[in-house]
Enzyme design. Structure first.
Site, PDB file in Angstrom:
ATOM      1  N   ASP A  55       1.867  14.320  13.967  1.00  0.00           N
ATOM      2  CA  ASP A  55       2.378  14.342  12.671  1.00  0.00           C
ATOM      3  C   ASP A  55       0.972  14.324  11.625  1.00  0.00           C
ATOM      4  O   ASP A  55       0.892  13.529  10.884  1.00  0.00           O
ATOM      5  CB  ASP A  55       3.220  13.023  12.153  1.00  0.00           C
ATOM      6  CG  ASP A  55       3.836  13.335  10.665  1.00  0.00           C
ATOM      7  OD1 ASP A  55       3.795  14.514  10.044  1.00  0.00           O
ATOM      8  OD2 ASP A  55       4.020  12.273  10.183  1.00  0.00           O
TER       9      ASP A  55
ATOM     10  N   VAL B 249       3.966  -0.322   4.467  1.00  0.00           N
ATOM     11  CA  VAL B 249       2.474  -0.580   4.583  1.00  0.00           C
ATOM     12  C   VAL B 249       2.112  -1.801   3.750  1.00  0.00           C
ATOM     13  O   VAL B 249       2.057  -1.189   2.427  1.00  0.00           O
ATOM     14  CB  VAL B 249       1.474   0.515   4.808  1.00  0.00           C
ATOM     15  CG1 VAL B 249       0.190  -0.079   4.911  1.00  0.00           C
ATOM     16  CG2 VAL B 249       2.155   1.483   5.789  1.00  0.00           C
TER      17      VAL B 249
ATOM     18  N   LYS C  21       1.401  -2.446   9.036  1.00  0.00           N
ATOM     19  CA  LYS C  21       2.586  -1.555   8.830  1.00  0.00           C
ATOM     20  C   LYS C  21       3.923  -2.218   9.393  1.00  0.00           C
ATOM     21  O   LYS C  21       4.028  -2.493  10.690  1.00  0.00           O
ATOM     22  CB  LYS C  21       2.458  -0.316   9.432  1.00  0.00           C
ATOM     23  CG  LYS C  21       3.785   0.706   9.478  1.00  0.00           C
ATOM     24  CD  LYS C  21       3.476   2.052  10.267  1.00  0.00           C
ATOM     25  CE  LYS C  21       2.880   3.126   9.213  1.00  0.00           C
ATOM     26  NZ  LYS C  21       2.695   4.344   9.637  1.00  0.00           N
TER      27      LYS C  21
ATOM     28  N   LEU D 247       0.890  -1.189  -0.132  1.00  0.00           N
ATOM     29  CA  LEU D 247      -0.021  -0.060  -0.041  1.00  0.00           C
ATOM     30  C   LEU D 247       1.013   1.338  -0.089  1.00  0.00           C
ATOM     31  O   LEU D 247       0.334   2.178  -0.498  1.00  0.00           O
ATOM     32  CB  LEU D 247      -0.844   0.043   1.058  1.00  0.00           C
ATOM     33  CG  LEU D 247      -1.887  -1.005   1.394  1.00  0.00           C
ATOM     34  CD1 LEU D 247      -2.834  -0.861   2.468  1.00  0.00           C
ATOM     35  CD2 LEU D 247      -2.827  -0.721  -0.049  1.00  0.00           C
ATOM     36  N   GLY D 248       2.215   1.121   0.461  1.00  0.00           N
ATOM     37  CA  GLY D 248       3.078   2.429   0.485  1.00  0.00           C
ATOM     38  C   GLY D 248       4.057   1.899   1.306  1.00  0.00           C
ATOM     39  O   GLY D 248       4.265   1.023   1.955  1.00  0.00           O
TER      40      GLY D 248
ATOM     41  N   GLY E 274       7.417   4.451   3.543  1.00  0.00           N
ATOM     42  CA  GLY E 274       7.753   5.782   4.330  1.00  0.00           C
ATOM     43  C   GLY E 274       8.869   5.596   5.000  1.00  0.00           C
ATOM     44  O   GLY E 274       9.476   4.536   5.078  1.00  0.00           O
ATOM     45  N   GLY E 275       9.086   6.715   5.708  1.00  0.00           N
ATOM     46  CA  GLY E 275      10.595   6.839   6.486  1.00  0.00           C
ATOM     47  C   GLY E 275      10.285   5.419   7.611  1.00  0.00           C
ATOM     48  O   GLY E 275      11.607   5.382   8.059  1.00  0.00           O
TER      49      GLY E 275
END
Length: 217
Positions: free
Chosen positions: A138, A29, A43, A21-22, A24-25
């Site tokens: 965030d 995910v 995640k 799904l993605g 990041g830092g």
């Protein structure tokens, strides 16, 4: 959803991993399924972050607190797995909808009614998050999902526990365009910082631009 890459897991503690799904830092995910077939978001925390003992302790503590956050306007935390010999991960319900950032990017600023809907829903989510003893730190358009049942705030369970850039120092946490002054100064952070970010998020949703422009941090 993107296809799995070589090296991606196909199964995690009983959850079948079906796609990406993605990324990041803080980690990756995945889209997964429970043994009963329910779609979930998984995640997985980056290995180098997971190697920090202080993070592992806070991961466990914040995951426990995250279970107490009301489910009506967030992605429900379903599971938190912290294996002794592997990377920890959290499992939340899968929200099928674009982020606020994606919606504004493709469709432009929200109209008045939709803007009010998002503003009120995100404020309600923050009330639930703060009521559970968490500070998001965030909140930004990419952390608000626009589901068919209304906006949902995501990434609240770990945002307080870990930052993608300075996990060990626990100092600057957040996205510069939406960060309160005390976050920039690395001062003590309270729920007030989330209210600041909420104001910036509403500005973005109504205008299509971050509150202080899009230049360098």
């Amino acid at each position: 959803m993107a296809a799995l890459r070589p090296g991606d897991p196909s199964e995690l503690a009983g959850y079948r991993v079906v796609g990406r799904l993605g990324e990041g830092g803080m980690g990756t995910v995945y889209l997964g399924r429970t043994p009963e077939g329910r779609l979930v978001a998984i995640k997985v925390i980056r290995a180098d972050i997971a190697a920090v003992p202080a993070f592992r302790a806070r991961f466990r503590r914040e995951a426990e607190v995250g279970r107490r956050v009301a489910r009506f306007c967030t992605a429900e935390l379903l599971d938190a797995v912290d294996p002794p010999d592997g990377q920890p991960f959290i499992v939340t319900e899968f929200i099928d909808g674009p982020t606020l950032a994606e919606a504004v990017s493709t469709g432009g600023p929200l109209g008045a009614a939709d803007l009010e809907r998002v503003a009120v829903s995100v404020a309600a989510a923050l009330t639930a998050i703060h009521g559970a003893g968490l500070v998001h730190r965030d909140l930004k358009p990419s952390n608000v999902l626009l589901s068919s049942f209304g906006p949902r705030v995501i990434d609240f369970g770990i945002a307080y526990a870990a930052d993608s850039t300075r996990v060990t120092q626990d100092s600057i946490v957040g996205t510069p365009a939406f960060m309160a002054p005390e976050q920039i100064r690395a001062d003590g952070i309270t729920s007030a910082a989330d209210i600041w970010a909420w104001g910036g998020l509403v500005v973005f949703a109504g205008t299509g631009h971050p509150p202080f422009g899009a230049g360098p941090a």
